[in-house]
Every structure is written in C-alpha cells, then in structure tokens.
Design an enzyme around this catalytic site. Structure first.
Site, PDB file in Angstrom:
ATOM      1  NE  ARG A  10      -2.202  -1.419   3.154  1.00 51.18           N
ATOM      2  CZ  ARG A  10      -2.511  -2.616   4.194  1.00 51.18           C
ATOM      3  NH1 ARG A  10      -4.057  -1.616   4.670  1.00 51.18           N
ATOM      4  NH2 ARG A  10      -1.762  -3.017   5.393  1.00 51.18           N
TER       5      ARG A  10
ATOM      6  CG  ASP B 121       1.907   7.122   3.169  1.00 49.58           C
ATOM      7  OD1 ASP B 121       0.512   5.973   3.048  1.00 49.58           O
ATOM      8  OD2 ASP B 121       2.642   6.539   3.466  1.00 49.58           O
TER       9      ASP B 121
ATOM     10  CE1 TYR C 213       7.109   1.905  -1.576  1.00 52.84           C
ATOM     11  CE2 TYR C 213       8.683  -0.636  -0.592  1.00 52.84           C
ATOM     12  CZ  TYR C 213       7.018   0.102  -0.740  1.00 52.84           C
ATOM     13  OH  TYR C 213       6.207  -0.510  -0.211  1.00 52.84           O
TER      14      TYR C 213
ATOM     15  NE  ARG D  47       7.001   9.845   2.912  1.00 55.54           N
ATOM     16  CZ  ARG D  47       5.414  10.269   3.257  1.00 55.54           C
ATOM     17  NH1 ARG D  47       4.636   9.641   3.103  1.00 55.54           N
ATOM     18  NH2 ARG D  47       5.357  11.300   3.576  1.00 55.54           N
TER      19      ARG D  47
END
Lengths: 249, 249
Positions: free
Chosen positions: A50, A52, A111, A198
């Site tokens: 999922r 953001d 990522y 992040r």
C-alpha cells in the site's frame, strides 16, 4: 472468479494513495472501476503493497478478480482503455497461478527513493523527486546506511500510524547511487513498516548534508524511539519499484 | 546593461514555445518578466535556440540583459524566485564574457529525443516521451540514421515554415541508445532547421517499426522533398539538451 496478476505503473500525484478511501481517488479504486467497467460486476483488486498519497510505482504487482475469464491480453488492453485519462498503466496482465495472492504470496518488495541535490528547483521532475537545495555526500550516506542492513527493531523508522504487529524487519539492501545531481536510494526487504523508506531517506539526507555523522544512523536505530528519527522525506520522491514472488507462490 | 549567461531547464508542456508570442505563455516571456521583476526595467532575453510548444529543455543557454549589475548568484536566485510556479529553473547564471551572444556565439546545439516503445501508455512520463505502442528495432534505426550524418541538403526534414536561408546543414551526430523500453536519439549539429529533429525522429521510428527499410532514409534525404519525410514526431519527446560555445566566443 478468474484471477489475473497485473504489473502496474502509476503517477501517485493525483491519488490519496493506493488504497480505496472515501476522501479522494485511489489507484486501487481506479483499477476496480476499470475492472467493473469491463465485466459489469465488482472486480476486487489487491496490491503487493500500500502506498501513501503522492507515492509512485514503477511496477506494482496486484491481482484482480473478474467475474468471467478473458484472454490476459484483453484484460490489459481493456483496463488501460477504461483507466484513461488516469495516470495508471497496466504494463502486463497474466492469468494468476492457483493460489496466487498479490499481498500474501509476495516474498520481497523493493523501493526507489530519488533526491535531487542542487540549488535550482526541478522544472522537469517536480513531482518526481525530493528537491534538496544543498550538495549531498553520497559516500557518507552509504556509510550511515550500513547500520540499517539486516534484522533490527525499526521502531525509530516507523510511522506512529503503522499497523504492523512487530517493528522487527530484515532490511536486505540499501544501495546508494549517484546520477549527476540526483541521488537514488534502492531498498529491498521482505516487507516494510509504514513510512520506513521515507524515514530512512530523510535520516540519510541529514547524513549526506553533513548535519549528522554517519554513525548517528546506528545510534538512532538503537534508540528504538521515533523521536530519534530524522525528518520524514516527502512522498513525491518515493517509488514502489518491484515485488518478488519466490518458489511456486 | 550587464549581460548574464543563463543555463535553463524547462518543462515545455504549458508553453507556446520558447519565443514570446501573443497567444500564450512562453519561456522567453517568463524569463523576461522575472528579470523585470528583479530590476524594474525591461530585461531582454535571447536563447541559443527556439523551441516549439511542448518541447522541453535540459540545459538551454540564454542571455539576459539587466539594467544594473548584481552578483551572478543573486541573478539565479532572484530569477528562480520570480519564475515560481512556472516549470522553468535557472540552473546557473554567470556574468557573460564581453561580446557573448547566446544565439550568435553558439557553435553547437544538441537535442535528445525520447521514444517509449511498449504496448501500455506511459503513466509517469506522459508529457515527456513519444509513446509508440509497438516494438522498435534500434539497430535498424541506427543503420538508417547513418545516411544523415555529414553535410546535406535537409529539405526533406524541414518544416514548410522554416525560415532558414539554406536547407544545407551539417549533422555531426545521430546516436541511438536503448534503456529498457525507451529509445533515445542524440543529435548534434552547429544548427538545425525548423522541425529537423522531429522529422528525423518520425522517419527513424518508421524504420524501427519495420515499415521502412533502413536504406529508405537515404532515399528520402536524396529526394530533397518534404513529401518524402516520415511523420513528424510529437513535441513532447523532444529536449534541447545543450549549447556549445567554442573558443573565446
């Protein structure tokens, strides 16, 4: 219901995130609407991860359940036609193997985080990178990142909203690459905590800027305290890069 | 009036092109307005090249004349501040050498043309590439491009609106590179005719697609006839890449 495995690229800028929500358009919602437009029936979609609001994907794996079977090529073409003009593209669709589940079968996620380290703001990559208006030392960032590799309690690098049962994760890779003024972080793990990438990117930026010594990353990790984390890097620089499915998944 | 040499990156999507025009916002016009906001006086801007609507720049060289002198760093910072939120960034500003003229002193220009050759439409690079929904053979494109290198009458690859006195130009480089599904054309010459790069890109796409044999490029060139050209490739895939200034310019 026949299940198809999808590889999906999207620009996260206009979305509230991957997951369907009441407060705005989502990638999952757009894919489900496209599936329903094709079949006339609900077409549930599940993604490997999922993301953001504002986070992009180069190749998100998802599955979609359709009321009736179609050739995989037709699924890809029809979904892309119905998705228009949303910035979502189904790169590939194939019939899923028996028992395949985009989330539960997934054995690895990677990522990409992009930082543009230069004085001038980005004109071409505005919603695609985190603009850092100072030089970054990628060698120091790589040095600091070493402490994160392996199995650790990542409480420091975890959003207070994270719903994971345990803060313990195994980070397989943090690779740092420079391309001109751009610094690219490549991270891989079986799974990640909410905001983990992040939080790591924002902490390594502090190291690259010289504000933190490289060894401060390990100290922050050991603190197991959210307050020890650097600032959380903005969504626009983050990309879900790939999902891995090992064995007969 | 003190003259500054600027290196400018821009996203061409919202502009009518480089040149100031009555029918909409231009890059030149935005830079001149930013210069006027800084000094309170007209601040004429000249670029190394003029780009059409939708064409981007990685590094356009331009000069700007300001009513009074400022430190070069201040020029860059103030222009970027006044340009906001237009997608134009002044990457660098420096005091121009005596006699420097961004257009007349320029001794070489290079362009990049990006094609995305895959079935699915682009989600992340929508206004940044030409989407070609079929595979392209970059080897055939490179073979066809060979005929274009050197000094030729490029009438075939020239817009009917071209204002150049002569159709004879010397093309120094056409290099073709693949990166995943993307094909990148790198072209360099002292100067180009109007629409020359997009005409060449559109013709080489036909070769890559297998619709034209590589030798048809040379035949088209020899025809010296606009009608012999392939389709003109769209603006969104084109980037002004760099300007060269040799000697004491």
């Amino acid at each position: 219901m026949p299940r198809y495995r999808l590889t999906v690229e999207f620009d996260g800028t206009p979305f509230v995130g991957w997951q369907r929500q009441d407060n705005g358009p989502s990638v999952q919602g757009a894919l489900e609407a496209a599936g329903e437009a094709l079949t006339g029936a609900p077409a549930p979609v599940v993604g490997a991860g999922r993301t953001d609001a504002g986070v992009h994907a180069l190749a998100m794996t998802a599955h979609i359940d359709l009321r009736k079977p179609f050739p995989a090529r037709t699924v890809r073409e029809a979904l892309n036609a119905h998705l228009r003009p949303a910035p979502i593209a189904v790169l590939d669709a194939e019939e899923a193997e028996e028992g395949f589940h985009a989330r539960f079968s997934c054995t690895g996620r990677s990522y990409l985080y992009r930082l543009l380290a230069r004085r001038a703001p980005p004109a071409l990559e505005r919603e695609r990178v985190w603009h850092v208006p100072i030089p970054l030392d990628e060698g120091a960032m790589a040095e600091g990142a070493k402490a994160l590799i392996g199995r650790h309690d990542f409480t420091t690098f975890r959003s207070v909203h994270c719903q994971s049962r345990s803060p313990v994760k195994t980070l397989d890779e943090v690779r740092i690459e420079r391309a001109g003024d751009e610094i690219r972080l490549h991270l891989a793990a079986r799974s990640f905590l909410h905001n983990q990438v992040r939080s790591i990117a924002g902490t390594l930026e502090r190291v690259g800027a010289g504000a933190w010594p490289p060894e401060a990353v390990g100290t922050a990790l050991s603190a197991k305290d959210r307050a020890a984390c650097g600032p959380v890097a903005p969504a626009r620089g983050l990309y879900f890069a790939a999902a891995r499915y090992d064995s007969s998944a």
